[in-house]
Design an enzyme around this catalytic site. Structure first.
Site: not given
Ligand code: UDX
Length: 438
Positions: A20, A111, A136, A210, A214, A259, A263, A266, A327
């Site tokens: 890094d 990505t 993922f 990918k 997403n 909800g 955010g 990703c 989250k």
């Molecule tokens: C995401 C993808 O899920 C993962 O496969 C990829 O590698 C990276 O991006 P991540 O950003 O860590 O992962 O979080 P994720 O659990 O997917 O949630 C993303 C956002 O969506 C969060 O803010 C979460 O609160 C929101 N969310 C998720 C919802 O509002 N409703 C849902 O049903 C699921």
């Protein structure tokens, strides 16, 4: 992604050097810690460092000159126009190219928009093979997702190199039970029954898989939030609706939780990146523009719902916001709805106190300067007229609501991440409102 990948390869029989440019992160990893909060990651790093299979450095030459595989896990943030900023991708490849040994395999886990791989390939020596291997894993369940993978996707022109990369993941799979124990994850039974897929594709497909995955998940969330708005005004309950809708295996229940919107590092950038990369090919991703619009509408939608209860003016009203990470389960506060909600309340004149169990440090620079940062949920709730739960951390779900009510001057809880059970909240004498819970 980089830290988890490094730690898990180190625990499955390989010698890993984590590289890094940030000396602080390198120092933390070499001390046996993760540079951020992620379940089980400290434990795997300590094991890797102690057994000398993992080491971290800022020295490109040291990290790369003997490496058979180089995994690029750098950030691809969004630019102001929504397109992906690929500077780190090209910079990392250009610098690595100086030290790559003949026959090495350069694996892209970051990505990137479809078509990027061919451009990176041109920066590498001819005797290095370029492979796309999108990641993922989710933050907060990174190790769990890696061990209980749905699929490992590897794409490239050279099938021997593709198979070699797949082989590394098979090593993780073979060692998954031991790794889960090091990480203190209680998943031995799940691992016994687990079967993930190994998928080989061409380079461009791997890149597109990918962002498509997403974007589709983001689409599901925005769809659920659109229906939630209708549920709010009609008396339906979004969870009852989505439980039944998602029971259809063609649809599936996952990622239909309404909800405050998505955010993180990703979804927002992957969606805008896909819109931008399609536009370069003169393709209009209308459906993703709509998903973005719905997502962007959620914070102000929620503030309006709060106003419907507390009154149009929030001037001088004391409000607490619980949860600033994007989250639960992570300290990451990038593009966090909790921060937007706190800032909107503050701009509306409210006196805002915030609390998060892990994300205060990462959130603090994004918060309006007049917002009070608290050490506990109860201190944030002290004399509050209303509480807005922005991120469903377990400690908010398990809160002593009667005690919370005593701390507050008002009785209103807006549950923006639909974390609580209405009946339980109502039983404690508090007034409950959630997204799509009418
Ligand atoms: C995401 C993808 O899920 C993962 O496969 C990829 O590698 C990276 O991006 P991540 O950003 O860590 O992962 O979080 P994720 O659990 O997917 O949630 C993303 C956002 O969506 C969060 O803010 C979460 O609160 C929101 N969310 C998720 C919802 O509002 N409703 C849902 O049903 C699921």
């Amino acid at each position: 992604m980089g830290t988890t990948t490094a730690a898990l390869f180190a625990l499955s029989g390989h010698n890993v050097t984590a590289l890094d440019i940030d000396p602080n992160k390198v120092k933390i990893i070499n001390k046996g810690q993760a540079p951020f909060f992620e379940a089980g990651l400290n434990e795997t790093i300590i094991k890797g460092i102690d057994s000398k299979s993992l080491t971290a450095t800022t020295d490109y030459k040291l990290a790369i000159q003997d490496a058979d595989f180089i995994f690029s896990c750098v950030g691809t943030p969004d630019k102001l126009d929504g397109s992906s900023d690929l500077d780190f991708i090209f910079e990392a490849a250009k610098t690595a190219a100086k030290y790559l040994k003949p026959g090495s395999i350069y694996v892209q886990k970051s990505t990137v928009p479809v078509g990027t791989g061919r451009k990176v390939q041109e920066l590498l020596p001819r005797n290095t093979t370029y492979i796309s291997n999108p990641e993922f894993l989710r933050e907060s369940t990174a190790i769990y997702d890696t061990l209980l993978f749905d699929r490992v996707v590897v794409g490239g022109d050279n099938i021997d190199a593709v198979k070699k990369v797949l082989g590394l993941y098979k090593d993780i799979e073979e060692n998954s039970k031991a790794i889960s124990q090091v990480a203190q994850l209680d998943i031995l039974d799940e691992l016994s029954e687990h079967t993930g897929q190994y998928i080989i594709t061409n380079l461009e497909s791997a890149e597109l898989i990918k962002v498509t995955a997403n974007a589709f998940l983001a689409l599901k969330i925005s769809f659920a939030n659109s229906i939630a708005k209708l549920a709010d005004v009609t008396g339906a309950d979004i969870n009852e609706v989505m439980n039944a809708v998602g029971a259809d295996p063609r649809i599936g229940r996952a990622f239909l939780n309404a909800g405050r919107g998505y955010g993180g590092g990703c979804f927002p950038k992957d969606v805008s990146g896909l819109i931008a990369s399609a536009a370069e090919h003169k393709i209009d991703m209308q459906i993703l523009k709509a998903a973005t619009e719905v997502n962007n509408s959620m914070p102000s939608y929620i503030i309006n719902r709060v106003k419907a209860v507390l009154g149009e003016s929030l001037q001088d009203k004391k409000m607490a916001v619980f949860g600033l990470s994007f989250k639960a389960g992570t300290s990451d506060a990038r593009k966090s709805p909790g921060i937007s909600l706190a800032n909107l309340l503050y701009k509306a004149g409210a006196v805002v106190s915030v609390y998060d169990p892990h994300a205060i440090e990462e959130a603090s620079t994004e918060l309006q300067s007049g917002i009070r940062i608290c050490e506990s949920a109860f201190s944030a709730a002290h004399q509050a007229e209303a509480i807005l739960i922005a991120t469903a951390w377990p400690e908010f779900k398990d809160m002593n609501l009667a005690k919370l009510k005593e701390t507050m001057v008002g009785t209103f809880i807006y549950d923006a991440d639909n974390a609580l059970v209405r009946k339980t909240v109502a039983n404690s004498g508090l007034t409950y409102m959630g997204v799509g819970k009418s």
